[in-house]
Write a protein that holds these residues in place. Structure first.
Motif, mmCIF file in Angstrom:
data_model
loop_
_atom_site.group_PDB
_atom_site.id
_atom_site.type_symbol
_atom_site.label_atom_id
_atom_site.label_comp_id
_atom_site.label_asym_id
_atom_site.label_seq_id
_atom_site.Cartn_x
_atom_site.Cartn_y
_atom_site.Cartn_z
ATOM 1 N N PHE A 26 -54.946 -27.284 28.219
ATOM 2 C CA PHE A 26 -54.530 -27.689 29.560
ATOM 3 C C PHE A 26 -55.550 -27.272 30.619
ATOM 4 O O PHE A 26 -55.851 -28.049 31.533
ATOM 5 C CB PHE A 26 -53.167 -27.066 29.880
ATOM 6 N N ARG B 19 -51.368 -21.478 17.296
ATOM 7 C CA ARG B 19 -49.960 -21.552 17.697
ATOM 8 C C ARG B 19 -49.407 -20.209 18.164
ATOM 9 O O ARG B 19 -48.428 -20.168 18.917
ATOM 10 C CB ARG B 19 -49.117 -22.091 16.542
ATOM 11 N N LEU C 223 -45.221 -21.102 25.958
ATOM 12 C CA LEU C 223 -46.116 -22.093 25.362
ATOM 13 C C LEU C 223 -47.012 -21.451 24.309
ATOM 14 O O LEU C 223 -47.410 -20.287 24.450
ATOM 15 C CB LEU C 223 -47.004 -22.728 26.445
ATOM 16 N N ALA D 228 -51.847 -24.819 23.760
ATOM 17 C CA ALA D 228 -51.452 -25.687 24.870
ATOM 18 C C ALA D 228 -52.141 -25.255 26.162
ATOM 19 O O ALA D 228 -52.663 -26.084 26.918
ATOM 20 C CB ALA D 228 -49.934 -25.667 25.033
ATOM 21 N N THR D 229 -52.166 -23.957 26.416
ATOM 22 C CA THR D 229 -52.823 -23.444 27.623
ATOM 23 C C THR D 229 -54.329 -23.628 27.541
ATOM 24 O O THR D 229 -54.980 -23.987 28.536
ATOM 25 C CB THR D 229 -52.488 -21.952 27.805
#
Length: 400
Positions: free
Chosen positions: A281, A394, A273, A277-278
């Motif tokens: 999340f 990213r 990932l 995203a982490t």
């Protein structure tokens, strides 16, 4: 012994000593010293005060003193603190127990700051996520096991044995620290700024750096919410959720299980990932957890609250490992200790405020209102990430 293996051993021993001392303190104070809530509160305050009072100067020391030497001094302090706590319990001297609690926690503060700053020199940059995950896994396992071990020895032997085991953990950490490679002082000793100027430089770097600023604000909001949750958990569990003490503890232990699973998953998620995203999340799943706590009184209280604790352990430790790696990469080596200390002080400074706010809102407006406050604070921690450049990260940033 490989350098990272030695650091892993130091981490296991130090966190074992710290968590055993944390769990043993109230047992020793209550069962051996006969301390009331007022004295117990002062002892716990002495233990937690180290994180606020020692972090900033310790961060400056990390950037001035050879880190292996600083680790050895800190671990030696932790070992002496455990021995002093045994003496305090044997002699019934509460003041000595408080001094030992502060000294032991101070050693842990220095270790945490030093280890985070030392790791980038021990492993390649692309191995930082995996190495941070292994260190956090060690901490999670020890944090889950220590309260059970402390309670077991207190019941069958004496609470003092908890401090004896803590001394063993500190001694193990000290032996492993001796296996670390020797290093030189991180900074040039010539024209070295004063301690105050050094601390200010670290704080200014965090405030100006857009990634570090986002990480810090997210951590502040999240820790405010988490400690508000801790403050109201017992009345929530024993009241509206109708849990007995055993099921209350079992539900809360899901937090440790979530941390362990998160630390195991982190190396995989870091490869599969993108960082953003982490980073989103972690706090976002805490909002889901808050909603589970909000709906738990309507039915299935044990299952919903256990699921909430699990999510609060699972998502945020993924976030913690990811953001620690980002911090290590974007921070210049000469500033590493002070930057980490600035973030740590902000986090620990807001924790008492969160606990106080959670308790006051629950007392004045009810537990549901306190849970709404917690959900809002978790949501703010997520919003901080979404609105910051971290949401566009990213790939991991290049090393400073």
């Amino acid at each position: 012994m490989k350098p990272f293996t030695a650091l892993l051993g130091v981490s296991a021993g130090t966190h074992a000593a710290d968590q055993l001392a944390l769990a043993t303190l109230p047992l020793t104070a209550t069962l051996i010293l006969g301390a009331g809530p007022d004295v117990l509160g002062l002892l716990v305050a002495a233990q937690s005060a180290a994180w606020l009072l020692v972090s900033l100067p310790a961060g400056a020391w990390v950037d001035r003193v050879p880190r292996r030497r600083l680790l050895i001094v800190a671990l030696g302090l932790g070992l002496l603190a455990s021995i002093a706590a045994v003496i305090a319990a044997a002699t019934g001297i509460a003041v000595l127990l408080g001094v030992a609690a502060f000294a032991g926690a101070s050693g842990t503060v220095v270790f945490v700051l030093t280890s985070v700053s030392l790791l980038p020199s021990l492993v390649p940059a692309d191995d930082l996520p995996r190495s941070n995950a292994r260190l956090e896994l060690t901490r999670a396992v020890v944090s889950l096991a220590a309260p059970f071990v402390a309670g077991l020895v207190a019941q069958h032997l004496s609470p003092t044995w908890g401090y004896a085991l803590a001394a063993f953990g500190a001694a193990l950490a000290l032996v492993c620290a001796l296996a670390l490679p020797k290093g030189v002082a991180p900074n040039n000793q010539a024209n070295r700024p004063s301690l105050f100027q050094a601390i200010r430089t670290g704080a200014e770097f965090v405030a100006r750096h857009e990634l570090l600023r986002g990480i810090s604000l997210c951590a502040i909001c999240w820790n405010f919410a988490f400690f508000a949750l801790l403050a109201i958990w017992a009345p929530l569990a024993l009241g509206p959720l109708h849990l007995d003490p055993a099921h209350m503890g079992l539900a809360q232990s899901a937090y440790g299980a979530g941390m362990i699973l998160g630390a195991l998953v982190a190396p995989i998620s870091s490869r599969q990932l993108p960082p953003f995203a982490t980073l989103i999340f972690g706090p976002a799943v805490s909002v889901v957890a808050a909603l589970l706590f909000l709906t738990a009184p309507s039915g299935h209280g044990f299952l919903l609250s256990a699921a909430g604790h699990f999510l609060v352990g699972f998502g945020p430790i993924l976030w913690l490992i990811c953001q620690t790696t980002v911090r290590q990469l974007v921070t210049p080596t000469p500033l590493m200790g002070r930057v980490n200390a600035t973030v740590q002080t902000a986090i620990y400074g807001v924790r008492p405020l969160g606990a106080l706010a959670g308790g006051l809102v629950a007392a004045q407006a009810g537990l549901q209102s306190a849970l709404i406050l917690i959900a809002v604070a978790f949501a703010l921690s997520t919003l901080v990430i979404v609105l910051s450049p971290l949401a566009r990260l990213r790939v991991m940033p290049a090393a400073a």
